[in-house]
Design a protein around this motif. Structure first.
Motif, PDB file in Angstrom:
ATOM      1  N   LEU A 179      55.757  49.778  45.909  1.00 11.67           N
ATOM      2  CA  LEU A 179      55.832  50.340  47.339  1.00 11.67           C
ATOM      3  C   LEU A 179      54.427  50.633  47.738  1.00 11.67           C
ATOM      4  CD1 LEU A 179      57.326  51.615  49.812  1.00 11.67           C
ATOM      5  CD2 LEU A 179      57.633  53.668  48.616  1.00 11.67           C
ATOM      6  N   PHE A 180      53.871  51.351  47.117  1.00 11.90           N
ATOM      7  CA  PHE A 180      52.339  51.738  47.130  1.00 11.90           C
ATOM      8  C   PHE A 180      51.391  50.339  47.591  1.00 11.90           C
ATOM      9  CE2 PHE A 180      52.714  56.051  44.941  1.00 11.90           C
ATOM     10  CZ  PHE A 180      53.361  56.410  46.035  1.00 11.90           C
ATOM     11  N   GLU A 181      51.797  49.460  46.667  1.00 12.86           N
ATOM     12  CA  GLU A 181      50.731  48.176  46.770  1.00 12.86           C
ATOM     13  C   GLU A 181      51.213  47.648  48.303  1.00 12.86           C
ATOM     14  OE1 GLU A 181      50.901  43.947  44.781  1.00 12.86           O
ATOM     15  OE2 GLU A 181      50.471  45.584  43.534  1.00 12.86           O
ATOM     16  N   GLU A 182      52.498  47.677  48.735  1.00 14.01           N
ATOM     17  CA  GLU A 182      52.771  47.318  49.815  1.00 14.01           C
ATOM     18  C   GLU A 182      52.361  47.938  51.101  1.00 14.01           C
ATOM     19  OE1 GLU A 182      56.799  46.680  52.740  1.00 14.01           O
ATOM     20  OE2 GLU A 182      56.942  47.095  50.632  1.00 14.01           O
ATOM     21  N   VAL A 183      52.271  49.101  50.810  1.00 14.14           N
ATOM     22  CA  VAL A 183      51.800  50.267  51.858  1.00 14.14           C
ATOM     23  C   VAL A 183      50.048  50.185  51.889  1.00 14.14           C
ATOM     24  CG1 VAL A 183      51.470  52.503  52.639  1.00 14.14           C
ATOM     25  CG2 VAL A 183      53.719  51.633  51.968  1.00 14.14           C
ATOM     26  N   PHE A 184      49.547  50.510  50.723  1.00 15.08           N
ATOM     27  CA  PHE A 184      48.114  50.747  50.814  1.00 15.08           C
ATOM     28  C   PHE A 184      47.106  49.412  50.417  1.00 15.08           C
ATOM     29  CE2 PHE A 184      50.065  54.730  49.734  1.00 15.08           C
ATOM     30  CZ  PHE A 184      49.185  55.567  51.030  1.00 15.08           C
ATOM     31  N   GLY A 185      47.836  48.445  50.030  1.00 18.40           N
ATOM     32  CA  GLY A 185      47.162  47.173  49.661  1.00 18.40           C
ATOM     33  C   GLY A 185      47.029  46.854  47.938  1.00 18.40           C
TER      34      GLY A 185
END
Length: 205
Positions: A179-185
């Motif tokens: 999720l964090f990778e999707e939101v923050f790259g």
């Protein structure tokens, strides 16, 4: 060396043999019995070490209670490592923690509201209650370890508990990190590692 037979410890074992062939290595496996295949894996690891001519020690450690089971199991493992290191006169224990383990630990401590200096999380070499712990893979990403194992056509165990949502680490790995990778790259994990290094610098100072 702590050895589960998973991809991380598999890479560590064969890297140590390949790059440090004269290292007097002892393999240690702790069987928590959490999965139906745990006993068979313990047996196969013993056979693997026999083929490699590496001394092998194993112990079945049943962690009591269900609360904080992961942390209790970790404490049980390291207690066994400590006893064995003293018994064998070894220098310490080598573990296969890598960059993602570090990033997960930093994120966990941030979200739990830990003091800033605690963001430093894991170090390459530490002494924990008299036990010296070495983490030679500390700065490598898990995809690099997977590539190392794949190139050498080594088989390894898949631990289903790594995806079991009952465990905090599994939830971080399978839910929050994507999720964090999707939101923050994709750089968000490197940012966590950078935060950990900064905290370590302050701690050292």
């Amino acid at each position: 060396m702590a050895y589960s037979g998973g991809v991380d410890s598999k890479a560590l074992l064969y890297a140590l043999r390949e790059y440090h062939p004269g290292l007097p290595l002892i393999v240690v496996h702790v069987n928590h019995g959490w999965r139906s295949e745990s006993d068979q894996e313990e047996k196969e690891i013993g056979q693997e070490c026999a083929v490699l001519h590496i001394p092998f020690y194993s112990e079945k450690v049943v962690t009591q209670g269900r609360a904080n089971r992961e942390e209790r199991a970790r404490q049980d493992r390291y207690a066994y490592f400590h006893l064995l290191v003293k018994k064998l006169g070894a220098q310490g224990v080598v573990v296969a923690h890598h960059a993602q383990d570090q990033a997960e630990t930093v994120l966990q401590r941030v979200l739990e509201g830990a003091y800033f200096l605690r963001f430093s999380a894991m170090q390459k070499v530490i002494v924990l209650k008299g036990l010296r712990i070495f983490r030679p893979l500390f700065e490598l990403e898990n995809k690099e370890l997977e590539l190392f194992v794949k190139e050498r056509r080594l088989s390894y165990f898949h631990d289903s508990s790594n995806c079991d949502p009952r465990y905090l680490r599994a939830r971080l790995r399978s839910h929050l990190f994507p999720l964090f990778e999707e939101v923050f790259g994709k750089n968000f994990q490197k940012n966590l590692l950078s935060l950990g290094k900064t905290a370590q610098g302050f701690s050292d100072y």
